[in-house]
Design an enzyme around this catalytic site. Structure first.
Site, PDB file in Angstrom:
ATOM      1  N   ASP A 179     119.530  27.315  27.652  1.00 53.79           N
ATOM      2  CA  ASP A 179     118.862  26.027  27.497  1.00 53.79           C
ATOM      3  C   ASP A 179     117.541  26.201  26.746  1.00 53.79           C
ATOM      4  O   ASP A 179     116.984  27.307  26.663  1.00 53.79           O
ATOM      5  CB  ASP A 179     118.592  25.395  28.860  1.00 53.79           C
ATOM      6  CG  ASP A 179     119.874  24.998  29.570  1.00 53.79           C
ATOM      7  OD1 ASP A 179     120.859  24.694  28.863  1.00 53.79           O
ATOM      8  OD2 ASP A 179     119.896  25.008  30.813  1.00 53.79           O
TER       9      ASP A 179
ATOM     10  N   HIS B 280     123.117  27.252  22.205  1.00 56.68           N
ATOM     11  CA  HIS B 280     122.742  26.311  23.256  1.00 56.68           C
ATOM     12  C   HIS B 280     123.800  26.223  24.354  1.00 56.68           C
ATOM     13  O   HIS B 280     123.547  25.647  25.422  1.00 56.68           O
ATOM     14  CB  HIS B 280     122.500  24.919  22.656  1.00 56.68           C
ATOM     15  CG  HIS B 280     121.354  24.190  23.287  1.00 56.68           C
ATOM     16  ND1 HIS B 280     121.162  24.144  24.652  1.00 56.68           N
ATOM     17  CD2 HIS B 280     120.327  23.482  22.743  1.00 56.68           C
ATOM     18  CE1 HIS B 280     120.082  23.430  24.922  1.00 56.68           C
ATOM     19  NE2 HIS B 280     119.548  23.020  23.781  1.00 56.68           N
TER      20      HIS B 280
END
Length: 471
Positions: A446, A442
C-alpha cells in the site's frame, strides 16, 4: 571418420535459445578440448562457448546473427584427428572405431573435463594449424603466428572498432591467457592520440626506413557526419534479439501486468557524500582495494529498509484469472542494480545482500558492474533478483520514472547528487541533495507502507552513520 554433434548447451537458468555473435573457429580448423568456438548472446549475457570435443571442425551450423535453440546441433566435429591434424581413419570400420583420441598427455583419470557453457579452460586458448607436411611445418615454425586467434570479448572488440584500434597490434592483452581488456584498448587509443615524442639526437637516428603505405580509410556513408551513440547510424535497422529481446519482453510484461505506483522524497546527501570518501580512504589505509560510493551506501540503506518493510521484497504468486494468488514475502534479499552496457540494460544482483556489510556490497557492486560491461558476467548473476536500485543520476538526470523489473515488487531510483539551495534550521544554505523515487506493485504494498519505506531509507542516507550501527 567419427563425427560428433556438439549441441548448443543450456547456458544457464533454463534459457531456450541464443544468438550467434561471433565464430572463433572455421570449418577445417583443428581444435582442442574446451577451446572457445563461438560467442553466444542469450537473454542474459554474451557467453563464450567451449567445445566438449577435440578434433577437426566439419560444419558450423548457422551464421552470425542466427538464433539457435538449446539442444539443436551447433557444430559438427570429426574426433578422429591427432594432435598434428592428421586423420587417423583406417580402411575398415573396426580400425576407425579404435582410432586414438587426441590426448592432453595426462592419465585417463586426469583428463580435463568439458567446461560447456561457462567459458574456455586454460588449455583451449589457441587454435592449431592444419597439417601441411614437414617442409611447410618447418616454414611455419620459423614464421610468426600471424593467424593466431585474437582473444577479446565482443564488447571489447566493438570498443576497439569505435576507437580505431587494431586488436592485432596490441595482442596479447593484459587479461588472463592474453585476453585483451577494455583498459588495453583505451591505453592504445590514448597512445595514438598522444603528441609525438621529441626527436632523438643525431647519433641515435637510424637509417630511414621505407615509408609504410597509409592505411585505407574507411568508406564514408553519403551525408554521414559522425556516428551516433555506440556507433549507431540513422536509417539502419537493428533486429530485436538476445538481451534486447529480453528487455522488450520484461518491460511489456511489467507495464501490462503490474499496477505500479510511485512516491518520492528529496534528501540531503552531504554527509553521505563525505562518509563515502572517508570510508574509501580508511579501507585503502587497511590495504583493501575497494571504493565505497554514495550509491553503495544507498544500496545498503535499501537493504535495511526492505527488512523493515518486507512487502517490497516479495512476489505475487498464483495470480490467474479470478484467482488473486498469494503474496510471498521473500526471506533472502538479492539486490539488483541497473547497469548500462554496450549490449543494453543489464540487472546483475548481489546475492544475499542482507548478509553483506557496506564494504562487501561496495566490492561486489564494482565487480558485477565491471563484468557486466566487459561481457564476462554469467547468467547466474543476472537472474533471481528480488529488488532493484537504479542510479540514473549517474547520467546527470535529476529524477526518473523507474519501471518495475517483473516479477519484482519494488525498484528504488536515485537522481543526481548536486549542490542546491537548501533550508537548514530556518537558514538558506547550499547542500548536496538528490531525489529518491520508489516505484512499487500496489497489489503487494500500500501507499502508506511505500511512503514509510522511502522516508526510512531517506533518513538513513541523511544520517549515514546510523547505517554502520546495523550488523
Amino acid at each position: 571418420m567419427t563425427v560428433k554433434d556438439f549441441k548448443l548447451p543450456d547456458l544457464g537458468e533454463g534459457l531456450e535459445e541464443g544468438d550467434i555473435v561471433a565464430w572463433h573457429v572455421a570449418e577445417g580448423d583443428v581444435i582442442e578440448l574446451n577451446q572457445t568456438v563461438a560467442d553466444i548472446e542469450t537473454a542474459k549475457a554474451v557467453v563464450a562457448v567451449p567445445s566438449p570435443f577435440a578434433g577437426r571442425v566439419v560444419e558450423l551450423v548457422g551464421e552470425v546473427g542466427d538464433t539457435l535453440e538449446v539442444g539443436s546441433v551447433f557444430v559438427r566435429i570429426d574426433t578422429d584427428v591427432d594432435a598434428g591434424g592428421v586423420t587417423t581413419d583406417a580402411d575398415d570400420g573396426d580400425a576407425a572405431a579404435a582410432a586414438p583420441r587426441p590426448s592432453s598427455g595426462l592419465d585417463a583419470d586426469e583428463e580435463p573435463q568439458p567446461l560447456v557453457g561457462y567459458g574456455q579452460g586454460k588449455a583451449g586458448g589457441t587454435r592449431r594449424r592444419r597439417h601441411r607436411g614437414a617442409a611447410a611445418a618447418a616454414e611455419q615454425d620459423a614464421a610468426p603466428a600471424e593467424d593466431a586467434p585474437i582473444l577479446a570479448k565482443p564488447p571489447v572488440r566493438k570498443l576497439a572498432k569505435d576507437l580505431g584500434v587494431d586488436l592485432a597490434a596490441i595482442a596479447p592483452g593484459s587479461g588472463p591467457d592474453g585476453i585483451i581488456t577494455r583498459d588495453d584498448v583505451q591505453a592504445a587509443a590514448d597512445d595514438t592520440s598522444a603528441p609525438e615524442a621529441a626527436a632523438p639526437a643525431a647519433s641515435e637516428v637510424a637509417a630511414p626506413a621505407a615509408p609504410e603505405p597509409a592505411p585505407a580509410s574507411a568508406p564514408v556513408r553519403p551525408g554521414e557526419l559522425t556516428l551516433g551513440f555506440r556507433g549507431r547510424v540513422p536509417g539502419e535497422v537493428e533486429p530485436i534479439r538476445g538481451i534486447r529481446k529480453r528487455i522488450v519482453e520484461k518491460m511489456e510484461t511489467s507495464r501490462r501486468e503490474i499496477p505500479a505506483a510511485s512516491c518520492s522524497r528529496e534528501i540531503d546527501v552531504s554527509r553521505m557524500w563525505d562518509l563515502a570518501k572517508d570510508l574509501t580512504a580508511g579501507a585503502q589505509d587497511q590495504g583493501l582495494d575497494v571504493k565505497v560510493t554514495p550509491f553503495s551506501i544507498v544500496m545498503r540503506a535499501a537493504v535495511l529498509g526492505l527488512r523493515r518493510f518486507p512487502t517490497l521484497n516479495a512476489r505475487i504468486v498464483g495470480r490467474q484469472g479470478d484467482e488473486p494468488g498469494e503474496i510471498h514475502l521473500l526471506e533472502h534479499i538479492h539486490l539488483g542494480f541497473a547497469a548500462d552496457t554496450d549490449h543494453g540494460l543489464m540487472v546483475p544482483n548481489i546475492k544475499d545482500a542482507h548478509t553483506r556489510s557496506l564494504v562487501e556490497i561496495s566490492a561486489e557492486l564494482a565487480d558485477l558492474a565491471g563484468r557486466a560491461r566487459d561481457g564476462s558476467i554469467g547468467p547466474g548473476a543476472l537472474t533471481g533478483g528480488t529488488f532493484t536500485v537504479n542510479n540514473y543520476g549517474a547520467f546527470g538526470n535529476d529524477d526518473g520514472d523507474p519501471i518495475l523489473n517483473h516479477p519484482e515488487c519494488g525498484i528504488l531510483g536515485i537522481g543526481a547528487m548536486r549542490e542546491r539551495p537548501w533550508v537548514v534550521d530556518g537558514e538558506l544554505t547550499i547542500r548536496r541533495t538528490a531525489t529518491l523515487r520508489l516505484a512499487f506493485d500496489h497489489r503487494a504494498c500500500d501507499g502508506g507502507e511505500a511512503g514509510r519505506f522511502v522516508t526510512y531509507v531517506g533518513d538513513l542516507c541523511e544520517q549515514p552513520s546510523r547505517i554502520l550501527l546495523h550488523a
